[in-house]
Design an enzyme around this catalytic site. Structure first.
Site, PDB file in Angstrom:
ATOM      1  N   SER A 143       0.852  -1.199   0.000  1.00 62.45           N
ATOM      2  CA  SER A 143       0.000   0.000   0.000  1.00 62.45           C
ATOM      3  C   SER A 143       0.880   1.238   0.000  1.00 62.45           C
ATOM      4  O   SER A 143       2.086   1.162   0.292  1.00 62.45           O
ATOM      5  CB  SER A 143      -0.882  -0.015   1.250  1.00 62.45           C
ATOM      6  OG  SER A 143      -1.552   1.205   1.446  1.00 62.45           O
ATOM      7  N   TYR A 156      -4.220  -0.842   9.822  1.00 59.16           N
ATOM      8  CA  TYR A 156      -3.955  -1.026   8.402  1.00 59.16           C
ATOM      9  C   TYR A 156      -2.522  -0.616   8.057  1.00 59.16           C
ATOM     10  O   TYR A 156      -1.788  -1.346   7.375  1.00 59.16           O
ATOM     11  CB  TYR A 156      -4.948  -0.200   7.584  1.00 59.16           C
ATOM     12  CG  TYR A 156      -4.835  -0.385   6.095  1.00 59.16           C
ATOM     13  CD1 TYR A 156      -5.500  -1.425   5.457  1.00 59.16           C
ATOM     14  CD2 TYR A 156      -4.065   0.480   5.324  1.00 59.16           C
ATOM     15  CE1 TYR A 156      -5.393  -1.602   4.078  1.00 59.16           C
ATOM     16  CE2 TYR A 156      -3.958   0.318   3.959  1.00 59.16           C
ATOM     17  CZ  TYR A 156      -4.623  -0.733   3.340  1.00 59.16           C
ATOM     18  OH  TYR A 156      -4.506  -0.893   1.983  1.00 59.16           O
TER      19      TYR A 156
END
Length: 251
Positions: A143, A156
């Site tokens: 990410s 996350y």
């Protein structure tokens, strides 16, 4: 273009029922691979039908990747029905948005179980099979928050930083055994995970202003990079985090 030919290869894609996973699975199939489509709640019947219409094989496997007991069945069934696991794409992921001071442990644990623990266990299970055969490709989905801190997503962000570390650790051990482990770090993609950001006019504007490409990414933007990292074209790439971000990181 034989460098990118995946004919005869057998791939597993988690989170294949929608978004990035669907586009990756279809891309691999277009390049010649048969695909095991792993989903939890989102059916992948339409994806399966589309792959079969290309003349490829496809199977659907319903499994909760946060449940360690279900993970071995994914690899075992793929080998039983497709014959091997040549490619593993650890795409399944979730996000929980709450300020860190109020972020519940339950949300933290749920994110870590899906985004990190399942990646390790599936990579280990598939990796043993690949090492025995002397070849294989593992692609983890990182990410932009592998490189940055983010806002209100501590679980996350932590999981995606850890995915990068795990990618490098496995690459160090398995490159000499013919198994390439790399990751793709998508930029800001138009998916369910970013719906809250896209609907926030202030955040959406600030994000778009920083992306040199001038647009949000789409799931189809990941198909080519996934084919590349699954193919012979990337045989000398190990432990690399490939940013597919419209230029976000260079601003």
């Amino acid at each position: 273009m034989s460098y990118f030919d995946l004919t005869g290869k057998k791939a597993v894609v988690t989170g294949a029922g929608r978004g990035l996973g669907t586009s990756i699975a279809l891309g691999l199939a277009k390049a010649g691979a048969d695909v095991a489509l792993v989903t939890n709640r989102t059916p992948a019947d339409a994806v399966k039908a589309e792959i079969e219409a290309m003349g490829r094989k496809a199977i659907t496997i319903q499994a909760d990747v946060s449940d360690r007991d279900q993970l071995a069945g994914i690899i075992d069934r793929t080998i039983a029905e497709l014959g091997a696991v040549d490619i593993l794409v650890n795409n399944a992921g979730i996000i929980r948005r709450t300020p860190a001071a109020d972020h519940s442990y339950e949300d933290w644990q749920a994110v870590i179980d899906v985004n990190l623990n399942s990646v390790f266990v599936l990579s280990q299970l598939a990796g043993r099979h690949m090492i025995e055969r002397g070849s294989g490709k593992i692609i983890n989905i990182a990410s932009m928050l592998t490189f940055q801190g983010g806002i209100t997503v501590p679980g996350y962000t932590s999981s995606k930083h850890a995915v990068a570390g795990l990618t490098k650790a496995l690459a160090n051990e398995w490159a000499s055994k013919g198994v390439q482990v790399n990751a793709i770090a998508p930029g800001y993609m138009s998916t369910d995970n970013t719906e809250a950001l896209r609907e926030d006019p202030v955040r959406s504007k600030s994000i778009l202003e920083r992306i040199p490409a001038g647009r949000w990414g789409t799931p189809d933007d990941l198909a080519g990079p996934a084919i590349f990292l699954s193919s012979a074209a990337s045989d000398y790439m190990n432990g690399h985090i490939l940013a597919v971000d419209g230029g976000w990181l260079v601003r």
